[in-house]
Design a protein around this motif. Structure first.
Motif, short mmCIF file in Angstrom:
data_model
loop_
_atom_site.label_atom_id
_atom_site.label_comp_id
_atom_site.label_asym_id
_atom_site.label_seq_id
_atom_site.Cartn_x
_atom_site.Cartn_y
_atom_site.Cartn_z
N LEU A 1 56.07 184.00 -54.43
CA LEU A 1 54.82 183.33 -54.76
C LEU A 1 53.94 184.26 -55.61
O LEU A 1 53.78 185.43 -55.29
CB LEU A 1 54.09 182.97 -53.46
CG LEU A 1 52.81 182.20 -53.57
CD1 LEU A 1 53.08 180.80 -54.10
CD2 LEU A 1 52.16 182.10 -52.20
N LEU A 2 53.41 183.74 -56.70
CA LEU A 2 52.50 184.49 -57.56
C LEU A 2 51.10 183.92 -57.40
O LEU A 2 50.85 182.76 -57.71
CB LEU A 2 52.94 184.40 -59.02
CG LEU A 2 52.02 185.05 -60.05
CD1 LEU A 2 51.89 186.55 -59.80
CD2 LEU A 2 52.52 184.78 -61.45
N PHE B 1 50.35 189.43 -56.21
CA PHE B 1 48.98 189.12 -56.61
C PHE B 1 48.73 189.63 -58.02
O PHE B 1 49.21 190.69 -58.40
CB PHE B 1 47.98 189.75 -55.62
CG PHE B 1 48.11 189.16 -54.25
CD1 PHE B 1 47.42 188.01 -53.92
CD2 PHE B 1 48.92 189.74 -53.29
CE1 PHE B 1 47.54 187.44 -52.65
CE2 PHE B 1 49.05 189.20 -52.03
CZ PHE B 1 48.36 188.04 -51.72
N SER B 2 47.95 188.87 -58.78
CA SER B 2 47.70 189.21 -60.17
C SER B 2 46.22 189.01 -60.49
O SER B 2 45.55 188.19 -59.87
CB SER B 2 48.56 188.32 -61.07
OG SER B 2 48.22 188.51 -62.42
N CYS B 3 45.76 189.76 -61.47
CA CYS B 3 44.41 189.58 -62.00
C CYS B 3 44.46 189.84 -63.50
O CYS B 3 45.49 190.24 -64.04
CB CYS B 3 43.43 190.51 -61.30
SG CYS B 3 43.78 192.25 -61.56
N ARG B 4 43.36 189.62 -64.18
CA ARG B 4 43.34 189.80 -65.64
C ARG B 4 43.64 191.24 -66.05
O ARG B 4 44.16 191.48 -67.13
CB ARG B 4 41.99 189.40 -66.21
CG ARG B 4 41.78 187.92 -66.21
CD ARG B 4 40.44 187.60 -66.83
NE ARG B 4 40.14 186.19 -66.66
CZ ARG B 4 39.85 185.38 -67.63
NH1 ARG B 4 39.76 185.83 -68.86
NH2 ARG B 4 39.60 184.12 -67.39
N ALA B 5 43.32 192.19 -65.19
CA ALA B 5 43.53 193.59 -65.52
C ALA B 5 45.01 193.97 -65.50
O ALA B 5 45.40 194.99 -66.09
CB ALA B 5 42.76 194.47 -64.54
N GLU C 1 53.35 195.37 -65.81
CA GLU C 1 53.05 195.52 -64.38
C GLU C 1 53.42 194.25 -63.62
O GLU C 1 54.01 194.31 -62.53
CB GLU C 1 51.56 195.82 -64.17
CG GLU C 1 51.13 197.19 -64.62
CD GLU C 1 49.62 197.37 -64.60
OE1 GLU C 1 49.19 198.53 -64.46
OE2 GLU C 1 48.87 196.37 -64.71
N LEU C 2 53.06 193.12 -64.18
CA LEU C 2 53.36 191.84 -63.54
C LEU C 2 54.88 191.62 -63.49
O LEU C 2 55.42 191.18 -62.47
CB LEU C 2 52.66 190.70 -64.27
CG LEU C 2 52.74 189.33 -63.62
CD1 LEU C 2 52.19 189.37 -62.20
CD2 LEU C 2 51.97 188.32 -64.44
N PHE C 3 55.56 191.92 -64.58
CA PHE C 3 57.03 191.80 -64.61
C PHE C 3 57.65 192.67 -63.53
O PHE C 3 58.54 192.23 -62.79
CB PHE C 3 57.57 192.19 -65.99
CG PHE C 3 59.07 192.25 -66.03
CD1 PHE C 3 59.81 191.08 -66.20
CD2 PHE C 3 59.74 193.45 -65.88
CE1 PHE C 3 61.19 191.12 -66.22
CE2 PHE C 3 61.12 193.50 -65.90
CZ PHE C 3 61.86 192.34 -66.07
N HIS C 4 57.18 193.90 -63.41
CA HIS C 4 57.72 194.82 -62.42
C HIS C 4 57.48 194.30 -61.00
O HIS C 4 58.38 194.34 -60.15
CB HIS C 4 57.11 196.22 -62.61
CG HIS C 4 57.68 197.24 -61.68
ND1 HIS C 4 58.98 197.69 -61.76
CD2 HIS C 4 57.11 197.89 -60.63
CE1 HIS C 4 59.19 198.56 -60.81
NE2 HIS C 4 58.08 198.71 -60.11
#
Length: 138
Positions: free
Chosen positions: A22-23, A61-65, A70-73
């Motif tokens: 889940l993202l 968890f993701s944010c604009r920063a 990083e998200l791929f990893h």
């Protein structure tokens, strides 16, 4: 909690829930309040809700920063070691998990063909019945 997730989750058989990562996006919009004083507390709560309700252990968890690498990893780590699975549904399972009103495809053509066959059979039956009634009267 979950928003559109519940609409998507109902498409999956419960057996597939363990394969989901889940993202959760827009965590930069988090603001501390009386219930969740820190972002870590909110993330822990979200993880626990999806673990209890769906058995989903992998939450990213993701944010604009967050950068794309990083998200791929993070997603790679969440999915690493998970088996590649072909999702399969039997006919009755398909009807249970998918909304047929919005569905398009070959079955719609088959349904149209079957309706035409039923109409033809009904017309032949009416014709045969009229012929029978006419011959009985003689």
């Amino acid at each position: 909690m979950g928003g559109d997730f519940y609409e998507v989750a109902k498409l999956l058989k419960p057996a597939y829930f363990d394969l989901v990562a889940l993202l959760v996006t827009k965590m930069d919009l988090f603001h501390a309040d009386a219930k969740f004083s820190t972002r870590a507390a909110m993330e822990a709560h979200i993880r626990e809700v999806f673990r209890q309700d769906y058995g989903i252990e992998r939450v990213v968890f993701s944010c604009r920063a967050a950068s794309a690498p990083e998200l791929f990893h993070a997603m790679h780590l969440a999915l690493a070691g998970r088996p590649g699975v072909h999702l399969a549904y039997f006919d009755e399972e398909f009807m249970e998990h998918f909304d047929m009103k919005a569905w398009k495809g070959r079955d719609q053509f088959d349904l149209h063909r079957l309706r035409k066959q039923v109409e033809r059979l009904c017309a032949e039956f009416e014709e045969a019945l009229a012929h029978l009634v006419q011959n009985r009267a003689k």
